[in-house]
Design an enzyme around this catalytic site. Sequence first.
Site, PDB file in Angstrom:
ATOM      1  N   GLY A  36       0.858  -1.193   0.000  1.00  0.00           N
ATOM      2  CA  GLY A  36       0.000   0.000   0.000  1.00  0.00           C
ATOM      3  C   GLY A  36       0.884   1.228   0.000  1.00  0.00           C
ATOM      4  O   GLY A  36       1.503   1.546   0.997  1.00  0.00           O
ATOM      5  N   LEU A  37       0.961   1.903  -1.145  1.00  0.00           N
ATOM      6  CA  LEU A  37       1.835   3.092  -1.280  1.00  0.00           C
ATOM      7  C   LEU A  37       0.991   4.342  -1.115  1.00  0.00           C
ATOM      8  O   LEU A  37       0.195   4.684  -1.984  1.00  0.00           O
ATOM      9  CB  LEU A  37       2.464   3.120  -2.671  1.00  0.00           C
ATOM     10  CG  LEU A  37       3.843   2.530  -2.908  1.00  0.00           C
ATOM     11  CD1 LEU A  37       4.358   2.956  -4.268  1.00  0.00           C
ATOM     12  CD2 LEU A  37       4.844   2.875  -1.825  1.00  0.00           C
ATOM     13  N   GLY A  81       2.125   7.507  -0.608  1.00  0.00           N
ATOM     14  CA  GLY A  81       2.787   8.778  -0.904  1.00  0.00           C
ATOM     15  C   GLY A  81       3.618   9.243   0.277  1.00  0.00           C
ATOM     16  O   GLY A  81       4.375  10.197   0.184  1.00  0.00           O
ATOM     17  N   ASP A 113       6.878   6.175   5.058  1.00  0.00           N
ATOM     18  CA  ASP A 113       6.931   4.831   5.657  1.00  0.00           C
ATOM     19  C   ASP A 113       6.608   3.737   4.639  1.00  0.00           C
ATOM     20  O   ASP A 113       7.288   2.703   4.585  1.00  0.00           O
ATOM     21  CB  ASP A 113       5.955   4.739   6.842  1.00  0.00           C
ATOM     22  CG  ASP A 113       6.287   5.754   7.911  1.00  0.00           C
ATOM     23  OD1 ASP A 113       7.481   5.943   8.186  1.00  0.00           O
ATOM     24  OD2 ASP A 113       5.355   6.367   8.462  1.00  0.00           O
ATOM     25  N   SER A 114       5.580   3.965   3.834  1.00  0.00           N
ATOM     26  CA  SER A 114       5.240   2.936   2.841  1.00  0.00           C
ATOM     27  C   SER A 114       6.274   2.911   1.720  1.00  0.00           C
ATOM     28  O   SER A 114       6.527   1.853   1.123  1.00  0.00           O
ATOM     29  CB  SER A 114       3.830   3.139   2.291  1.00  0.00           C
ATOM     30  OG  SER A 114       3.646   4.444   1.806  1.00  0.00           O
ATOM     31  N   CYS A 159     -11.263   1.444   9.242  1.00  0.00           N
ATOM     32  CA  CYS A 159     -10.658   1.496   7.906  1.00  0.00           C
ATOM     33  C   CYS A 159      -9.639   0.367   7.751  1.00  0.00           C
ATOM     34  O   CYS A 159      -9.578  -0.287   6.716  1.00  0.00           O
ATOM     35  CB  CYS A 159      -9.992   2.859   7.677  1.00  0.00           C
ATOM     36  SG  CYS A 159      -9.136   2.968   6.100  1.00  0.00           S
ATOM     37  N   GLY A 183       3.071   0.412   5.590  1.00  0.00           N
ATOM     38  CA  GLY A 183       4.105   1.106   6.367  1.00  0.00           C
ATOM     39  C   GLY A 183       3.688   1.345   7.803  1.00  0.00           C
ATOM     40  O   GLY A 183       4.133   2.319   8.412  1.00  0.00           O
ATOM     41  N   CYS A 239      -8.359  10.171   7.924  1.00  0.00           N
ATOM     42  CA  CYS A 239      -7.949  10.306   6.531  1.00  0.00           C
ATOM     43  C   CYS A 239      -8.930  11.110   5.677  1.00  0.00           C
ATOM     44  O   CYS A 239      -8.533  11.965   4.903  1.00  0.00           O
ATOM     45  CB  CYS A 239      -7.655   8.946   5.924  1.00  0.00           C
ATOM     46  SG  CYS A 239      -9.005   7.783   6.048  1.00  0.00           S
TER      47      CYS A 239
HETATM   48  N1  LIG Z   1      -4.009   6.039   0.115  1.00  0.00           N
HETATM   49  C1  LIG Z   1      -3.312   4.951   0.408  1.00  0.00           C
HETATM   50  N2  LIG Z   1      -2.979   4.078  -0.559  1.00  0.00           N
HETATM   51  C2  LIG Z   1      -2.278   2.955  -0.284  1.00  0.00           C
HETATM   52  N3  LIG Z   1      -1.852   2.634   0.941  1.00  0.00           N
HETATM   53  C3  LIG Z   1      -2.142   3.473   1.951  1.00  0.00           C
HETATM   54  C4  LIG Z   1      -2.884   4.675   1.744  1.00  0.00           C
HETATM   55  N4  LIG Z   1      -3.016   5.306   2.943  1.00  0.00           N
HETATM   56  C5  LIG Z   1      -2.382   4.535   3.845  1.00  0.00           C
HETATM   57  N5  LIG Z   1      -1.862   3.428   3.259  1.00  0.00           N
HETATM   58  C6  LIG Z   1      -1.084   2.343   3.883  1.00  0.00           C
HETATM   59  O1  LIG Z   1      -1.359   2.302   5.278  1.00  0.00           O
HETATM   60  C7  LIG Z   1      -0.166   2.610   6.003  1.00  0.00           C
HETATM   61  C8  LIG Z   1      -0.460   3.391   7.251  1.00  0.00           C
HETATM   62  O2  LIG Z   1      -1.251   4.501   6.963  1.00  0.00           O
HETATM   63  P1  LIG Z   1      -0.993   5.913   7.642  1.00  0.00           P
HETATM   64  O3  LIG Z   1      -2.214   6.722   7.392  1.00  0.00           O
HETATM   65  O4  LIG Z   1      -0.510   5.695   9.028  1.00  0.00           O
HETATM   66  O5  LIG Z   1       0.224   6.396   6.755  1.00  0.00           O
HETATM   67  P2  LIG Z   1       0.610   7.765   6.078  1.00  0.00           P
HETATM   68  O6  LIG Z   1       1.158   8.664   7.127  1.00  0.00           O
HETATM   69  O7  LIG Z   1      -0.493   8.264   5.203  1.00  0.00           O
HETATM   70  O8  LIG Z   1       1.801   7.333   5.105  1.00  0.00           O
HETATM   71  P3  LIG Z   1       3.116   6.496   5.384  1.00  0.00           P
HETATM   72  O9  LIG Z   1       2.829   5.544   6.490  1.00  0.00           O
HETATM   73  O10 LIG Z   1       3.359   5.799   4.093  1.00  0.00           O
HETATM   74  O11 LIG Z   1       4.193   7.478   5.728  1.00  0.00           O
HETATM   75  C9  LIG Z   1       0.733   3.332   5.022  1.00  0.00           C
HETATM   76  O12 LIG Z   1       2.081   3.188   5.372  1.00  0.00           O
HETATM   77  C10 LIG Z   1       0.400   2.640   3.722  1.00  0.00           C
HETATM   78  O13 LIG Z   1       1.087   1.426   3.568  1.00  0.00           O
END
Ligand SMILES: Nc1ncnc2c1ncn2[C@@H]1O[C@H](COP(=O)(O)OP(=O)(O)OP(=O)(O)O)[C@@H](O)[C@H]1O
Length: 406
Positions: free
Chosen positions: A10-11, A13, A16-17, A101, A125, A223
């Site tokens: 799950g990328l 942007g 962490d991901s 979610c 991530g 979100c």
């Molecule tokens: N829109 C999205 N598309 C794909 N994967 C998502 C999305 N939003 C979140 N994820 C997945 O869920 C994880 C945790 O979400 P969270 O909202 O804590 O992360 P974030 O702060 O938006 O981004 P990141 O963890 O990548 O820095 C993300 O690391 C990612 O792998």
Amino acid sequence: MQAKQRIVVGLSGGVDSAVTAWLLKQAGHEVVGIFMKNWEDDDDSEYCSSNVDFVDAAAVADVIGIEIEHVNFAADYKDRVFAEFLREYSAGRTPNPDVLCNAEIKFKAFLDHAMRLGAEKIATGHYARVRCVAADSGEPLGSHETSRATARDGAPRTDAVRYELLKGLDPSKDQSYFLHRLTQPQLSKTLFPVGELHKTEVRRIAAEIGLPNAKKKDSTGICFIGERPFREFLNRYLQTKPGPIKDERGRKIGEHVGLSFYTLGQRQGLGIGGVKAKGAQRGGGDHSPWFVARKDMATNTLYAVQGHDHPWLLSPALVFDDLSWTAGEPPAPGAYAAKTRYRQQDAACTLAAGPTPQSRVLRFAEPQWAVTPGQSAVLYDGEVCLGGGVIAQAETLEPNQALAQL
Ligand SMILES: Nc1ncnc2c1ncn2[C@@H]1O[C@H](COP(=O)(O)OP(=O)(O)OP(=O)(O)O)[C@@H](O)[C@H]1O
């Protein structure tokens, strides 16, 4: 080295991901990125970062050298997460949509989609870890791929192993609270590579490999709300019914705009900052701030008390229901630790039977502050997250002793 697998990441942007995808690619896996769009914005796109986030995710995929797919789960999100979010707010509770979610979208709709693409695993991530243990002894087996997990003929022996959800190694980033509803089938297919690292290390890796988002700010808040003013957003979906704000003696001290817009322990936005509690005996005297302490839906009254440590804000026990246990079965009654909100220290407690078979009671060694119906109560045994449920009712030190008899 582990066998090469097809893993869908799950990328988002975010950094962490991005590092998650890079680590898995470095380990020799075939990695595919998926960006999810979970919310369709109608009018106020100034608050929606989804387009920017997709551009960031695509740039990350480009640098790492993986494919990226854009998937729209907005309809699922609206049905399974947002509808429940509104139902809870209308009932006066404060839900946690990020928990839902994860259970309904990231580890259900997204996981199913990844499996249809032929993935063996998904990865996100999140700062959490999954540990594979022997089902009989509980002995840690390490990675998902162990000889114990596979019979001689190569078929998976799902009965031989169990998956535990562990806190992330970085205590300041641990996200197991949000993941506590994950089940054995979900955990068995999930990897959290950055859960083994500290955030500083993740940012260092991102900078070292030249990821374009290495310095991107962490996302905050729910979100779909993003940076929107929360009350304004809710107002579009919920009916407002103004009513009185009263103090602990039942004296009217202000007006609220609708009970749904307030949460227990809330200090800002009451509009009663200048009101002084005449003859207040406790709670820090006349100049202490006011806090939301109770919502009476029957009379549409909001109660506020003065002083952070007012007894109406302290709960020695709570009832929680809508239970979900990571092991697939409930933990035995006894001593554990729990969190009643994210970013809270673990609180020592005992787990006991609830008033119904579908509920449990938690009794705390020390009263907990602003225990809020609708939020998740999450149970831990050391670093292992056992699961939890939704807080239905909180006992307060006085005068709401509803649970004292349980
Ligand atoms: N829109 C999205 N598309 C794909 N994967 C998502 C999305 N939003 C979140 N994820 C997945 O869920 C994880 C945790 O979400 P969270 O909202 O804590 O992360 P974030 O702060 O938006 O981004 P990141 O963890 O990548 O820095 C993300 O690391 C990612 O792998």
